[in-house]
Write a protein that holds these residues in place. Structure first.
Motif, PDB file in Angstrom:
ATOM      1  N   LEU A   1      51.277  46.377  27.870  1.00  0.00           N
ATOM      2  CA  LEU A   1      51.699  45.219  26.963  1.00  0.00           C
ATOM      3  C   LEU A   1      53.079  44.601  27.439  1.00  0.00           C
ATOM      4  O   LEU A   1      53.049  43.231  27.471  1.00  0.00           O
ATOM      5  N   SER A   2      53.826  45.056  28.289  1.00  0.00           N
ATOM      6  CA  SER A   2      54.789  44.515  28.729  1.00  0.00           C
ATOM      7  C   SER A   2      54.793  43.660  30.021  1.00  0.00           C
ATOM      8  O   SER A   2      55.512  42.844  30.306  1.00  0.00           O
ATOM      9  N   GLY A   3      53.282  43.711  30.631  1.00  0.00           N
ATOM     10  CA  GLY A   3      52.964  42.659  31.617  1.00  0.00           C
ATOM     11  C   GLY A   3      52.118  41.846  31.499  1.00  0.00           C
ATOM     12  O   GLY A   3      51.490  41.335  32.205  1.00  0.00           O
ATOM     13  N   ARG A   4      51.442  41.779  30.149  1.00  0.00           N
ATOM     14  CA  ARG A   4      50.602  40.630  29.666  1.00  0.00           C
ATOM     15  C   ARG A   4      51.183  39.284  29.900  1.00  0.00           C
ATOM     16  O   ARG A   4      50.611  38.211  29.982  1.00  0.00           O
ATOM     17  N   ASN A   5      52.327  39.303  29.285  1.00  0.00           N
ATOM     18  CA  ASN A   5      53.117  37.694  29.083  1.00  0.00           C
ATOM     19  C   ASN A   5      52.538  36.815  28.394  1.00  0.00           C
ATOM     20  O   ASN A   5      52.273  35.557  28.404  1.00  0.00           O
ATOM     21  N   GLY A   6      51.560  37.116  27.198  1.00  0.00           N
ATOM     22  CA  GLY A   6      50.851  36.482  26.438  1.00  0.00           C
ATOM     23  C   GLY A   6      49.588  36.871  25.959  1.00  0.00           C
ATOM     24  O   GLY A   6      49.478  38.087  25.906  1.00  0.00           O
ATOM     25  N   ILE A   7      48.511  36.243  25.433  1.00  0.00           N
ATOM     26  CA  ILE A   7      47.552  36.907  24.892  1.00  0.00           C
ATOM     27  C   ILE A   7      46.239  36.571  25.916  1.00  0.00           C
ATOM     28  O   ILE A   7      45.923  35.620  26.553  1.00  0.00           O
ATOM     29  N   ILE A   8      45.831  37.782  26.073  1.00  0.00           N
ATOM     30  CA  ILE A   8      44.956  38.006  27.429  1.00  0.00           C
ATOM     31  C   ILE A   8      43.681  37.275  27.169  1.00  0.00           C
ATOM     32  O   ILE A   8      42.825  37.453  26.019  1.00  0.00           O
ATOM     33  N   GLN A   9      42.995  36.065  27.770  1.00  0.00           N
ATOM     34  CA  GLN A   9      41.867  35.329  27.378  1.00  0.00           C
ATOM     35  C   GLN A   9      40.603  36.061  28.110  1.00  0.00           C
ATOM     36  O   GLN A   9      39.578  35.893  27.474  1.00  0.00           O
ATOM     37  N   GLY A  10      40.870  36.819  28.875  1.00  0.00           N
ATOM     38  CA  GLY A  10      39.804  37.366  29.687  1.00  0.00           C
ATOM     39  C   GLY A  10      40.237  37.868  31.226  1.00  0.00           C
ATOM     40  O   GLY A  10      41.027  37.901  31.106  1.00  0.00           O
ATOM     41  N   TYR A  11      38.928  38.304  31.685  1.00  0.00           N
ATOM     42  CA  TYR A  11      39.136  39.036  33.211  1.00  0.00           C
ATOM     43  C   TYR A  11      38.406  38.423  34.008  1.00  0.00           C
ATOM     44  O   TYR A  11      37.417  37.910  33.799  1.00  0.00           O
ATOM     45  N   LYS A  12      38.921  38.268  35.409  1.00  0.00           N
ATOM     46  CA  LYS A  12      38.173  37.938  36.458  1.00  0.00           C
ATOM     47  C   LYS A  12      37.931  38.976  37.355  1.00  0.00           C
ATOM     48  O   LYS A  12      38.813  39.547  37.927  1.00  0.00           O
ATOM     49  N   VAL A  13      36.532  39.351  37.603  1.00  0.00           N
ATOM     50  CA  VAL A  13      36.235  40.446  38.577  1.00  0.00           C
ATOM     51  C   VAL A  13      35.975  39.650  39.838  1.00  0.00           C
ATOM     52  O   VAL A  13      34.808  38.971  40.048  1.00  0.00           O
ATOM     53  N   THR A  14      36.729  39.986  41.056  1.00  0.00           N
ATOM     54  CA  THR A  14      36.479  39.659  42.397  1.00  0.00           C
ATOM     55  C   THR A  14      35.893  40.673  43.154  1.00  0.00           C
ATOM     56  O   THR A  14      36.524  41.773  43.222  1.00  0.00           O
ATOM     57  N   HIS A  15      34.664  40.564  43.993  1.00  0.00           N
ATOM     58  CA  HIS A  15      34.172  41.429  44.696  1.00  0.00           C
ATOM     59  C   HIS A  15      33.677  40.738  46.138  1.00  0.00           C
ATOM     60  O   HIS A  15      33.215  39.640  45.834  1.00  0.00           O
TER      61      HIS A  15
END
Length: 1977
Positions: free
Chosen positions: A1167-1181
């Motif tokens: 929570l301390s590192g989100r700095n806002g509302i998480i909108q989603g995630y990007k998975v890079t491979h």
């Protein structure tokens, strides 16, 4: 021949003598050689040299501790530690010498070890007898260190005794002694025993100067000390003086020595006890000694000398120990000093007896006799180990050790250890064993054997005396046979060895053999059978005699083996016949309680085996009877002296003959033949008949008492019977009492002793009255004690004990004895009370009485304090009356009228014929007190005043109360003013409930029981202001960015200001659910506060920076004035804006779902590192492989916490990272996780060829599969033959996976051959290649078996392009590049087999390479497409925005070098700081650099890196964070002053937009130039700070330095402390003040002189600037240009206007900013002063000394160390001299050495040396590197390596320029005014060269410092320097690189490419060192 030894006859105490005899060796025995030694007597160890108890030594001298001993054998010496473990050698610190000495060699102070040098050791001596320990040796090593000796001045009232002490540091007092005092530098005063002179130096070094007078004040005294350990002599640096003062009235004695102390002295030494006090009149001294709880006065005698306050005793005796009391008094009062004297005498110890021999089982007694004083209980040691008391080991008081039932382990060495606090001694004794029982240490075992061989049986035993062996066979002696041989001998260790040798053993020799070892103490036996196969056989048995009543045990001597049964018979009957008989299977017969009639006779033993063979033998048994004595009655309490006694003794049974003898107390009375008699001591023994005897004493006496024993003996045994005999004796005197006399107070013993039987009882009785007649018991009296021996003790006898005493002894035998004596008690004159106090009111009469007790006549006299006898006849004020008493006398002294001067001590002396005594009476004349004085204001508050005063003269009556009266300053004193009353013991008071800022008058009155004093002087005090009482209003807060909030507010209500508001404290903290919204005057300590100045309208506004992203804050505001902050406002809340997440997702996991699918899961970021509302995630491979393109990076977007990745490559390792994103953008990617897809079948081999390699052979070659999809396990080779149109079959063959060609034989020349191939993994076989066909042919044309391919390689690698060929005749090979024939060169070489080798590939080597082959039968070709990848181009870096703690950066890429960029490294450093670095992921084009210092200039550059390496850095960008140095407050806001304290209100400082870190506070008096440091680390959280210890009415200067990240500001304040009273007295008038305005300024010299000097200095500066401008035309000079900074804040402009002329402010940035318009492009921020006229010099990595804090070393700029694929980056081309002037400015040259975390350098040839970048070449790169690397870190390149012509010329020129060198100026930032911000300019190079460059301390970004990696040196100075080696432009520290927000950087011009190609060989470089660093290399 065997040698045997046997023991000869010897006495009990002699060691056994050894006799040798010989016998022929029996057959079958091996020879044995035995050596018999007669050793000397053993002796236990004793100390010859025992170490001392304490050893102190210096680390410079070392020490040796000797330990030596004696004994037989010689003892071993070893040293033990305090825990008992053996002390071993410690290299260089502790050594063990071969002679037993323990040596501590000298050692450096830093090698001190407490376990070695401050430890307890013991020396141990050990030999065969035992071990002993020395006393404990306490070792202490002292590290030698300098110390200062001081003598302080002492203030002495004239006529008193002065005491000067030599002040020695505490750590050195144990080893430093005062050797002498030196008066006036030439007169030595040594310690002496005389105490009667002017000067006395005591043993502790104190100097006493008696009767100090004003002349002594002109003398100086210096003390000289001696270090006992090193012999060093130190003299006090400054002499001490005694300052003589004259008394002002009576002064009560004040003791200048310790009032309670203890002294220790050894017996026979001299001791001086000191008692020194000051007072007026000069006090007198009297010494007393406490005896039996009473004080006895001391005066000068044979051993005691009293002089003033010194008491000397010599020589000291034990009875001198105790408490001594010194009584000091004068007319003003009295004091006492108590000294406890401890007297010790040397301890001694001995053990009696020193050597003791005791038999085993006996009792040993060791007594420890100790001497000395004091002694404690003795500790006992046995062989070095503590003796634990128990049932056998008893420690009896006082110090006796009793060892009962002595055993063998008890022998050895015993020690008793006696210790006290000062020393320790030990004594040694040896306990030897006398006779001890034998003990078998070896014995033989059972054997079974056939007849014929030889048998040897052996036993070994020890004992004292050495035992003797006897051998038996079945209980009977060994047969007398030549085959049996018995012998024994003694070894050197006193082991007795015995053996039986049997040669040619037969069955008759079988049986149970027993070896018995016996000596005078006991016997021990061992039995075991020897079985010899054969028929039963019983050996002959001799006649056996048994004793009646005892058990008979007979073993049948049966031989033969095996034996079935052994039986016993008697008279033909098988035994047993009754319960007393037992027969055992081994042939043993036992008959219990043998009786003559029943058991005597013939017994038969029979042995039978299983075959019923038997053997029989008879045995004759005889039974004899011992004597038995008839009981004799006791003879006690029936005989008296003179009677006749007779004792008869007769036996009841026993075989004759019987002999009788008598013993008395164990000693024989007589030895006589039958019928005779011999008198013995008056006794006669008569033999009456064969069965009786009689002992007769005709005249019995007391000496005949005792125990008489009758002893009867015959062959069967001995009988004893003891009869006690006692003789009663009437009492008689052994010590007859007699008359005596004694002095009262002494201890008296009356002796009375008598003897008799029974022991007489002694009683004492006292006569009733003066005439003896009646007597009474008196032993119940407390001072009377009766000893068991009859002596009577009177403790401190008094007159009441004088009387007649009767001593009587009785024991009921006769009438007893008695004696009457008289005890006379002489009473000396004495006073029951030694002192008393009498109080009288001044002017009244005084009557003083003293009562003396003792025998009359008594004479009493009175003396004054000056020891003058009072004669009342001469002075009418005095009268004396006396009256006799029964037990003494009373004397009364009357004084008619008393005055204050009568106060003092009067002495009453009483004496008679038996002694004298004195009594002191303290006369106190009392008055009302004087008025209080020295009134001081201690604390001044807004509503209270605390004041204190000096206690006045109390009038000899305790002051009961003080009254502090006060009123308003404008009012008159009333009859009953307001007051505060405090007890008389308190000299301070607090007046409360006052009004703020109001003037008050105060005065003080003292009161005792006699009345009140006059009022004191009136003082005037004004109360202080108070802090505001209301909070600010209308608090508003809103977000400005993700880390900033804007806060505004209105001021409190005007009536709550309580003074002038100075500003506001804005507090903020993250919102907690438990926070309270209530108003509080003391906010929660978790708030962070920022100081803001008050706005024009009273309110305020500020921006909170450095906040957490997307976080709700609670904000409060407090107003403050000079008295502090008021209450805080109600909290308001505001939330910062959203930002990208700064923490990656957690717990990233991946799992393989098949060959093309991977499942990925994760958890949301904390929570301390989100700095806002998480909108989603990007998975890079992306696949992890050697080469990949940007297209391989695939990003999948999802809102879930898991996803499936499909369509992946088979058998590929994937790197997967996840980033969360908010509306502000993407966050930090997680650390990659790796998953490897599963294996699958491979694709078909990439290509296949089939060529004719010979007339009968075909060569097939192929390329591996493009996608192996796993680990290849092999290839399947297929071949098909087609002849006449039909296929004859397919041939299959498995080939190795490493094979890429296969040659096969042409089976049919006319057939067509077809080939194809498949690859296989463990999963299975993959697809096949195309089918290639070889037609029938009789020629072998030229063909290439290699394949055309794409080659991708990193630069500087070697490339191999194979071109394998076949053909007959042999084909020719031609290589072409881009269609042109390729000629071989050093880097491109064609091998014999046609392979093209390209060495150290460059980007220019990219292109198509074609190989052509041809012969008469054909031709072929292949083409390689080569692509060389390089590091990326430098990005373009821009500064977008800046804030107080962050800078927003943006960059654009210029090229990826052919390989995707993997990331960026941002390097930045603050001014005067170290380079730090930050790694940024690929794909980003901007970054906010946070956590920066406020108001600081930063230099930045960025590098990009790919898989090849790190590219070149961009140009350095300069940027500023917002903020300024602290803002100085006005004088009125800053300080408040009283008489001794100045209070500094630190919260009045403005922080300039950057939080204040700390303050430095200094001050000095106006007349001094040296500043005094108060504190250099006052935290910003301390709002108020007080400087104490000031002098009243003194002018001071105060300097306060405030530091923040932007620099520091210095403020100077002038102030004058108040008077000692805290203010002016009401009665005093202020003198008129002279104002400068009374006359014109030009008439004031203080104005004209500074103005004139300033004009002269200004003129000189203008001339100097003009000269410098002219020197700028020098071609070798360097310049700089001002930077473009940020606009100043409103606070800055306001702060500039608020400067006060009352103080001087010095900016932390160096010089003050030039007033300019903020928006002007030429505006320059504070402190941007940079170096000018700086010339380059090189940086070399040599040895590694530490760096200085400056990041500048002369003019060399040390850059950062890359953390990503680290490299040295030195790229750019030096502009020539003409180009410099074309640029319009001079570039400040710098070299930057890039540092990497971990102190590991990267290979300089592996990356970042791209020759195609920016037009530079490898040779230029290597040339630059050689200036920065040690010789071992670079290598020269061949000259033919693509060098341009003329490079040698350029290199030579560069080399010559380097060698000739030029003067180089250097400086360090340490000399700047501010240690943080500014730098001073550097001198011109045309001047004299400065010192060598400073060393820089480099801090890595990880937080730790690395200061051992490089050293910067200046090139040696020479007259000229024509050709300089300049650094690349992008590494300049010149401010040209600075940019405004959004402004891109200006491009640089690259010039002089020929210089860039210069190649410098290593031998051309030369370093000439100047400065102190050279000595370290």
């Amino acid at each position: 021949m065997y040698i045997y030894y046997k023991e000869s006859a010897r006495t009990t105490n002699d060691r056994p003598r050894v006799t040798r005899f010989e016998q022929q060796k029996p057959l079958g025995f091996e020879p044995v050689t035995t050596l018999a030694l007669i050793a000397g007597e053993l002796q236990g160890p004793i100390f010859l040299v025992e170490p001392i108890h304490r050893v102190d030594f210096s680390n410079t001298t070392g020490a040796r501790i000797d330990c030596a001993g004696h004994g037989h054998p010689s003892p071993d010496v070893e040293w033990l530690g305090s825990d008992g473990s053996t002390a071993t050698e410690v290299e260089g610190l502790r050594m063990m010498m071969t002679n037993g000495s323990l040596v501590f060699p000298p050692f450096p102070g830093e090698m001190l070890r407490r376990d070695v040098h401050t430890a307890t050791y013991r020396c141990r001596l050990k030999n065969q007898v035992g071990a002993i320990l020395s006393r404990e040796v306490h070792v202490r090593a002292v590290v030698r260190q300098n110390y200062d000796v001081k003598v302080y001045d002492e203030y002495i009232i004239s006529g008193n005794t002065a005491l000067l002490r030599c002040q020695i540091p505490n750590y050195a007092t144990d080893f430093i002694v005062v050797s002498s005092w030196v008066q006036d530098g030439n007169v030595n005063i040594y310690p002496n025993g005389n105490i009667g002179g002017k000067y006395t130096v005591l043993s502790n070094g104190d100097l006493y100067i008696s009767d100090a007078n004003p002349g002594d004040g002109f003398k100086s005294y210096t003390c000289r000390t001696l270090n006992k350990l090193t012999g060093d002599v130190h003299v006090s640096a400054y002499p001490g003086h005694i300052i003589i003062t004259e008394p002002k009235g009576n002064v009560q004695p004040r003791v200048t020595v310790e009032k309670h102390s203890a002294r220790h002295v050894a017996l026979g030494e001299t001791v001086t006890l000191a008692c020194v006090a000051q007072g007026w009149p000069v006090p007198t001294y009297k010494w007393f000694k406490e005896r039996h709880e009473q004080l006895t006065g001391l005066s000068t005698s044979d051993r005691i000398e009293v002089s003033g306050g010194l008491l000397r005793i010599y020589p000291v005796m034990l009875e001198d120990r105790g408490k001594y009391l010194c009584w000091v008094n004068n007319s003003a009062g009295e004091e006492t000093v108590q000294v406890t004297l401890t007297v010790t005498s040397t301890l001694t110890a001995s053990i009696r007896p020193a050597v003791q021999t005791v038999d085993v089982g006996g009792e040993a007694l060791l007594e420890c006799v100790g001497g000395g004083h004091p002694t404690g209980r003795a500790r006992w040691l046995h062989d070095g180990r503590a003796v634990a008391a128990g049932p056998r080991l008893v420690i009896d008081p006082p110090d006796r050790l009793v060892i009962r039932s002595l055993t063998k382990p008890d022998r050895g060495m015993y020690q008793c250890v006696i210790a006290n606090e000062w020393e320790q001694v030990q004594a040694t004794a040896e306990l030897r064993l006398g006779d001890s029982s034998p003990e078998l240490v070896y014995w033989f075992s059972e054997q079974t054997l056939q007849p014929g061989p030889t048998v040897s049986l052996k036993c070994v035993a020890v004992g004292s005396p050495p035992p003797h062996f006897t051998w038996t066979l079945d209980g009977f002696p060994i047969p007398e046979n030549t085959r049996f041989l018995v012998g024994q001998y003694v070894t050197v260790h006193d082991d007795v060895v015995s053996h039986v040798n049997i040669s040619r053993v037969t069955e008759e020799d079988g049986g149970e053999y027993t070896c018995t070892a016996h000596n005078s103490v006991a016997r021990v036996a061992h039995s075991a059978r020897v079985n010899v196969y054969g028929l039963p056989y019983i050996r002959e048995m001799p006649k056996v005699t048994a004793v009646a009543g005892s058990d008979l045990v007979i073993k049948c001597p049966a031989a033969g083996y095996p034996i079935e049964t052994i039986t016993w018979e008697r008279d033909g009957q098988i035994l047993p016949l009754n319960r007393r008989q037992r027969v055992y299977s081994n042939g043993t017969l036992v008959v219990e309680q043998t009786q003559r009639l029943e058991d005597a006779g013939t017994y038969t033993c029979q042995a039978t085996n299983r075959q019923k063979h038997s053997s029989r033998r008879d045995l004759e048994v005889q039974v004899i009877v011992p004597p038995k004595i008839m009981p004799i009655p006791e003879m006690t309490n029936m005989l008296r002296e003179g009677m006749r006694a007779a004792i008869a003794c007769q036996i009841l049974e026993g075989d004759l003959p019987v002999t009788f003898r008598w013993e008395r107390n164990g000693q024989p009375v007589v030895q006589a033949a039958y019928g005779g008699s011999v008198p013995s001591g008056g006794a006669t023994v008569t033999r009456l008949d064969e069965f009786s005897t009689r002992l007769v004493i005709d005249h019995i006496a007391s000496t005949h008492s005792g125990n008489y024993t009758c002893v009867a003996s015959n062959v069967a045994g001995t009988e004893r019977f003891t009869v006690p005999l006692t003789v009663n004796v009437a009492p008689r005197w052994t010590l007859e009492p007699s008359d005596g006399s004694a002095a009262a107070g002494q201890d008296v013993i009356l002796h009375c002793g008598a003897s008799g039987h029974p022991e007489p009882t002694i009683t004492w009785r006292k006569a009733v009255g003066d005439t003896p007649g009646e007597f009474k018991e008196f032993l119940f009296e407390p001072n009377v004690s009766l000893f068991p021996n009859g002596s009577l003790l009177f403790t401190r006898i008094n007159k009441e004990s004088e009387s007649h005493y009767l001593c009587e002894a009785r024991n009921n035998i006769g009438s007893g004895v008695s004696k009457l004596i008289f005890l006379k008690v002489n009473a000396p004159a004495y006073f029951p009370s030694k002192s008393k106090q009498v109080q009288v009111v001044g002017g009244e009469q005084a009557h003083l009485q003293c009562t003396a007790l003792g025998d009359n006549p008594i004479e009493i006299t009175w003396r004054t304090q000056s020891q003058h006898t009072i004669a009342h006849q001469m002075d009418q004020r005095y009268s004396i009356r006396e009256q006799l008493l029964d037990d003494g006398m009373v004397s009364e002294l009357g004084i008619l009228h008393t005055y204050r001067q009568d106060t003092g001590t009067l002495t009453c002396f009483a004496s008679n014929a038996f002694g004298q005594d004195e009594m002191t009476i303290q006369l106190i004349v009392q008055e009302v007190p004087e008025m209080p004085k020295n009134i001081r204001i201690n604390d001044q508050q807004s509503r209270s005043i605390q004041l204190s005063w000096s206690q006045p003269y109390a009038g000899n009556s305790p002051i009961t109360t003080y009254m502090v009266q006060y009123k308003a300053g404008s009012d008159a004193w009333s009859a009953q003013p307001q007051k505060v009353v405090v007890p008389g013991g308190v000299t301070s008071a607090t007046v409360q409930n006052l009004r703020p800022a109001k003037s008050y008058h105060l005065r003080i009155i003292a009161e005792n029981r006699l009345g009140m004093s006059e009022p004191s002087q009136v003082i005037q005090v004004t109360t202080l202001e108070e802090a505001p009482s209301g909070p600010p209003l209308d608090i508003r807060a809103e977000a400005k960015s993700s880390t900033e909030l804007v806060v505004t507010w209105e001021p409190p209500q005007r009536e709550m200001w309580n003074g002038n508001l100075l500003g506001y404290y804005v507090g903020y903290q993250e919102v907690d659910s438990n926070m309270s919204n209530s108003v509080s005057s003391s906010p929660q300590p978790s708030y962070n506060f920022k100081t803001v100045e008050m706005g024009p309208h009273g309110g305020g506004e500020t921006i909170l920076v450095g906040l957490e992203r997307y976080t709700t804050y609670s904000i409060i505001v407090q107003a403050y004035n000079t008295r502090g902050p008021g209450p805080s406002s109600h909290p308001v809340t505001a939330t910062t804006m959203e930002d990208v997440p700064n923490l990656p997702p957690d717990s990233v996991h991946c799992s393989v779902m098949g060959s093309q699918n991977i499942h990925v899961s994760w958890e949301a970021p904390p929570l301390s590192g989100r700095n806002g509302i998480i909108q989603g995630y990007k998975v890079t491979h992306t696949p992890i492989q050697e080469w990949y393109d940007k297209e391989d990076l695939i990003t999948k977007q999802t809102a879930q916490l898991k996803t499936n990745l499909a369509g992946l490559k088979r058998y590929t390792n994937y790197s997967i990272s996840i980033a969360a994103y908010t509306t502000a953008g993407d966050g930090i990617k997680s650390h990659p996780v790796f998953c490897h897809t599963e294996e699958d079948v491979p694709s078909a081999p990439a290509d296949i060829k089939a060529v004719v390699s010979a007339t009968n052979k075909i060569l097939v070659s192929w390329l591996p599969p493009s996608n192996a999809n796993g680990i290849l396990v092999g290839y399947t080779f297929y071949m098909s033959i087609i002849e006449d149109g039909r296929e004859e079959g397919t041939h299959k063959r498995i080939l190795s996976p490493n094979t890429e060609s296969h040659e096969t034989v042409r089976l049919q020349e006319a057939a067509t051959h077809q080939f194809w191939l498949t690859a296989s993994t463990k999963v299975g076989e993959g697809e096949s290649t195309r089918v290639v066909t070889i037609l029938p042919s009789d020629t072998v044309p030229a063909r290439i078996t290699s394949f055309s391919r794409d080659i991708i390689t990193p630069w500087k690698e070697n490339i191999s392009l194979p071109c394998h060929k076949v053909g007959i005749p042999s084909a020719t090979t031609i290589w072409k590049q881009q269609g042109n024939i390729l000629e071989p060169s050093p880097r491109k070489n064609i091998t014999i087999d046609g392979t093209l080798i390209i060495s150290v590939a460059q980007s220019g080597d990219s292109g198509n390479y074609t190989c052509y082959v041809e012969n008469a039968n054909g031709k072929d070709d292949i083409t390689y497409r080569v692509r060389v990848k390089v590091p990326p181009q430098p990005p373009i870096l821009l500064v977008i925005d800046s804030h107080a703690d962050s800078i927003h950066l943006q960059w654009t890429d210029q090229g990826d070098g052919g390989s995707p960029i993997l990331g960026y490294v941002i390097n930045y450093k603050r001014e005067q700081g170290d380079w730090e670095e930050l790694q940024v992921e690929a794909g980003t084009t901007s970054h906010i650099l946070s956590g920066l210092w406020c108001g600081t200039r930063y230099q930045l550059y960025i590098t990009a890196y790919n898989i090849i390496g790190t590219g070149l850095p961009c140009d350095i960008v300069n940027a500023f964070t917002k903020g300024t140095v602290p803002v100085k407050p006005k004088h009125s806001q800053m300080i408040t002053v009283n008489a001794t304290v100045v209070t500094v209100w630190l919260d009045s400082w403005g922080d300039g937009g950057c939080g204040i870190l700390y303050f430095i506070i200094e001050y000095r008096e106006h007349s001094y130039s040296q500043w005094r440091m108060v504190s250099n680390s006052v935290q910003a959280t301390e709002r108020v700070f007080s400087v104490t210890g000031l002098s009243p009415s003194t002018q001071y200067h105060l300097k306060i330095t405030a530091h923040n990240n932007a620099g520091f500001a210095v403020a100077l304040y002038n102030f004058t402390t108040n008077s000692a009273l805290g203010m002016n007295m009401v009665t005093e008038l202020s003198p008129p003040v002279s104002h400068s305005g009374d006359k014109p300024f030009y008439a004031n010299i203080r104005v004209v002189l500074p103005v004139t000097l300033s004009l002269l200095v200004l003129t000189a500066l203008v001339a100097l600037v003009y000269l410098i401008k002219r020197n700028k035309l020098n071609p070798g000079s360097c310049g700089s240009q001002a930077a473009i900074g940020d606009s100043p804040s409103i606070a800055q402009l306001q702060n500039k206007q608020n400067r006060d002329q009352q103080y001087l402010a010095v900016s932390g940035r160096g010089r003050q900013p030039i007033p300019q318009v903020p928006d002007s492009p030429n505006f320059k921020g504070e402190g941007n002063d940079y170096m000018e006229d700086i010339c380059p010099y090189a940086t070399f990595q040599l040895t590694k000394p530490a760096y200085s804090e400056s990041s500048y070393s002369g003019n060399v700029y040390s850059g950062p160390y890359h953390s990503v694929r680290g490299s040295f980056v030195y790229h750019d081309i030096k502009p020539n001299q003409s180009d410099k002037f074309k640029m319009g400015h001079n570039k400040e040259p710098e070299y930057t050495k890039v540092r990497r975390k971990g102190n590991r350098l990267r290979d300089p040839h592996s990356e970042s040396q791209e020759s195609d970048n920016l037009g530079s070449t490898d040779s230029e790169v290597k040339k630059i590197l050689t200036l920065h690397l040690p010789i071992s870190e670079y290598d020269t390149r061949d000259e033919g390596d693509d060098m341009s012509e003329g490079s040698d010329v350029s290199g030579a020129g560069a080399t010559e320029g380097f060698r000739t060198g030029a003067e180089v100026s250097s400086s360090s930032s340490e000399t700047s005014l501010n240690g943080v911000g500014g730098r001073r300019g550097f001198p011109s190079r045309r001047g004299k060269a400065g010192a060598a460059a400073g060393r820089r301390h480099v801090r890595s970004s990880s937080g730790y410092s690395s200061h051992n990696d490089e050293t910067t040196f200046s090139i040696s100075n020479y007259p000229s320097f024509n050709d300089h080696i300049h650094p690349p432009s992008r590494f300049s520290d010149d401010t040209e690189c600075e940019t405004n927000v959004g402004q891109s950087r200006r491009k640089r011009t690259v010039a002089n490419p020929s210089m860039a190609q210069a190649n410098l060989p290593r031998e051309t470089f030369q370093i000439n060192c100047l400065g102190p660093e050279c000595s370290n290399t």
